[in-house]
Design a protein around this motif. Structure first.
Motif, PDB file in Angstrom:
ATOM      1  N   PRO A   3      -2.441   1.763   5.229  1.00 15.18           N
ATOM      2  CA  PRO A   3      -3.901   1.905   5.181  1.00 15.18           C
ATOM      3  C   PRO A   3      -4.343   3.121   4.371  1.00 15.18           C
ATOM      4  O   PRO A   3      -4.992   4.045   4.886  1.00 15.18           O
ATOM      5  CB  PRO A   3      -4.267   2.040   6.657  1.00 15.18           C
ATOM      6  N   VAL A   4      -3.996   3.123   3.076  1.00 18.20           N
ATOM      7  CA  VAL A   4      -4.372   4.239   2.207  1.00 18.20           C
ATOM      8  C   VAL A   4      -5.866   4.196   1.935  1.00 18.20           C
ATOM      9  O   VAL A   4      -6.525   3.165   2.092  1.00 18.20           O
ATOM     10  CB  VAL A   4      -3.571   4.216   0.891  1.00 18.20           C
ATOM     11  N   LEU A   5      -6.398   5.323   1.481  1.00 16.80           N
ATOM     12  CA  LEU A   5      -7.841   5.451   1.311  1.00 16.80           C
ATOM     13  C   LEU A   5      -8.370   4.536   0.210  1.00 16.80           C
ATOM     14  O   LEU A   5      -9.444   3.944   0.341  1.00 16.80           O
ATOM     15  CB  LEU A   5      -8.198   6.909   1.011  1.00 16.80           C
ATOM     16  N   PHE A 179      -3.147   8.704   3.972  1.00 13.31           N
ATOM     17  CA  PHE A 179      -3.194   7.989   5.246  1.00 13.31           C
ATOM     18  C   PHE A 179      -2.299   8.707   6.237  1.00 13.31           C
ATOM     19  O   PHE A 179      -1.652   9.710   5.913  1.00 13.31           O
ATOM     20  CB  PHE A 179      -2.806   6.510   5.091  1.00 13.31           C
ATOM     21  N   TRP A 292     -10.227   8.625  13.040  1.00 17.57           N
ATOM     22  CA  TRP A 292     -10.203   7.854  11.802  1.00 17.57           C
ATOM     23  C   TRP A 292      -9.772   6.430  12.113  1.00 17.57           C
ATOM     24  O   TRP A 292      -8.732   6.196  12.727  1.00 17.57           O
ATOM     25  CB  TRP A 292      -9.243   8.488  10.806  1.00 17.57           C
ATOM     26  N   GLU A 294      -8.271   3.150  10.885  1.00 15.89           N
ATOM     27  CA  GLU A 294      -7.439   2.705   9.772  1.00 15.89           C
ATOM     28  C   GLU A 294      -7.852   1.337   9.241  1.00 15.89           C
ATOM     29  O   GLU A 294      -7.503   0.979   8.120  1.00 15.89           O
ATOM     30  CB  GLU A 294      -5.970   2.656  10.202  1.00 15.89           C
ATOM     31  N   LEU A 297     -11.423   2.235   7.508  1.00 17.87           N
ATOM     32  CA  LEU A 297     -11.316   3.441   6.681  1.00 17.87           C
ATOM     33  C   LEU A 297     -12.581   4.287   6.811  1.00 17.87           C
ATOM     34  O   LEU A 297     -13.184   4.717   5.831  1.00 17.87           O
ATOM     35  CB  LEU A 297     -11.045   3.084   5.217  1.00 17.87           C
TER      36      LEU A 297
END
Length: 316
Positions: A3-5, A179, A292, A294, A297
């Motif tokens: 789950p990268v930005l 993440f 946060w 995920e 986002l």
């Protein structure tokens, strides 16, 4: 997909991260293992005799000294760690974060690094098939309203430092590959298959006993022996309100990893105890009041009233 930005701008799935080291040398582990903490012997929750676990991936046991040289898995030193923020790479064009800018920000005092004192709260099998076995480091209650939290005489939640750091870092650094995998845990074994469901149950019951003992002892700092420090790690002091903080009594801080086997820097605490004052609790609350998400986002607030979380130490 992690789950990268911003997946479209994250070009290389690198392994650099900021986190905690739970590495500890052991006579039953790899001879090159080093000791970064003596509070928790993670061998106590491992099944090195394979009485309960039937098979694993090639790595075998990742913690408690790692896999020894005479192992029929891949021999490797202890790499026990907890990730706080995955960086990926130090190349912005790949979606990562410039290392020198990161180090400068940490040393400048932009991030408040508390004395890290933690305790394992659970041993779990994650949702993978076959699963990873993980040690969890969760908070034991959500903070509720600011007024309630600041005026309370209760102890701070256990492991509050992890979310406190995580949320500061996520607010400070915006880059595509950012993440945090499974906040907050340490993987001890991958692709764990048990001999039977009964063996699985017995293994977790044994872990349950150990975790309860750790929790009864309470939170512990992650400290090392300066006389036997790990070569190659730059140990850096950080500023607080414009002054460099150097307090030898408080050295349980934050590590910078190129990957789980290579630590390059350690950042000592700059936000020192005591924490149970209205002024400090106000600062802490600002970074515990949200989590946060995920999936979306985005940030989401915690519950409006203080809520105790599940205190069962071992879950499957």
């Amino acid at each position: 997909m992690p789950p990268v930005l911003d997946p479209s701008q994250s070009k290389v799935d690198g392994l650099a991260f900021l986190g905690l080291s739970f590495a500890r040398a052991s006579e039953v582990g790899h001879p090159d293992s080093v000791t970064h903490q003596t509070a928790f012997d993670l061998n106590d929750i491992q099944d090195r005799a394979y009485e309960y676990v039937f098979s694993t991936n090639d790595d075998g046991w990742l913690v408690g000294g790692g896999e020894p040289l005479d192992s029929y898995k891949l021999p490797a030193p202890d790499s026990a760690h907890v990730e706080i923020m995955r960086i990926g790479t130090y190349r912005p064009e790949w979606g990562g974060l410039d290392r020198e800018k990161l180090i400068a920000a940490l040393q400048s005092g932009d991030i408040l690094i508390p004395q890290i004192e933690v305790v394992p709260t659970a041993v779990v099998a994650n949702g993978d098939v076959p699963p990873e076995l993980e040690i969890r480091f969760d908070m034991d209650y959500e903070v509720g309203s600011e007024d309630e939290f600041v005026k309370s005489n209760d102890d701070l939640p256990v492991n509050w430092q992890l979310r406190f750091l995580h949320n500061q870092l996520f607010h400070k650094f915006q880059f595509p590959s950012r993440f945090c995998p499974g906040a907050h845990h340490s993987t001890i074994l991958r692709k764990a298959e048990f001999r039977s469901s009964a063996h699985r149950d017995t293994y977790f019951q044994q872990c349950n006993k150990v975790v309860r003992q750790w929790r009864q002892q309470g939170v512990q700092p992650l400290v090392w022996d300066p006389a036997n420090d790990t070569p190659g790690i730059q140990r850096l002091a950080c500023q607080y309100q414009g002054q460099v903080v150097h307090e030898p009594a408080y050295q349980s801080g934050l590590y910078l990893f190129t990957d789980r086997t290579r630590i390059t820097h350690h950042f000592a605490p700059n936000f020192l105890p005591p924490y149970n004052t209205p002024e400090k609790r106000h600062i802490i609350y600002q970074f515990l009041k949200e989590q946060w998400n995920e999936t979306t986002l985005s940030w989401q607030p915690v519950v409006a009233k203080k809520r105790k979380l599940d205190d069962e130490p071992t879950r499957e």
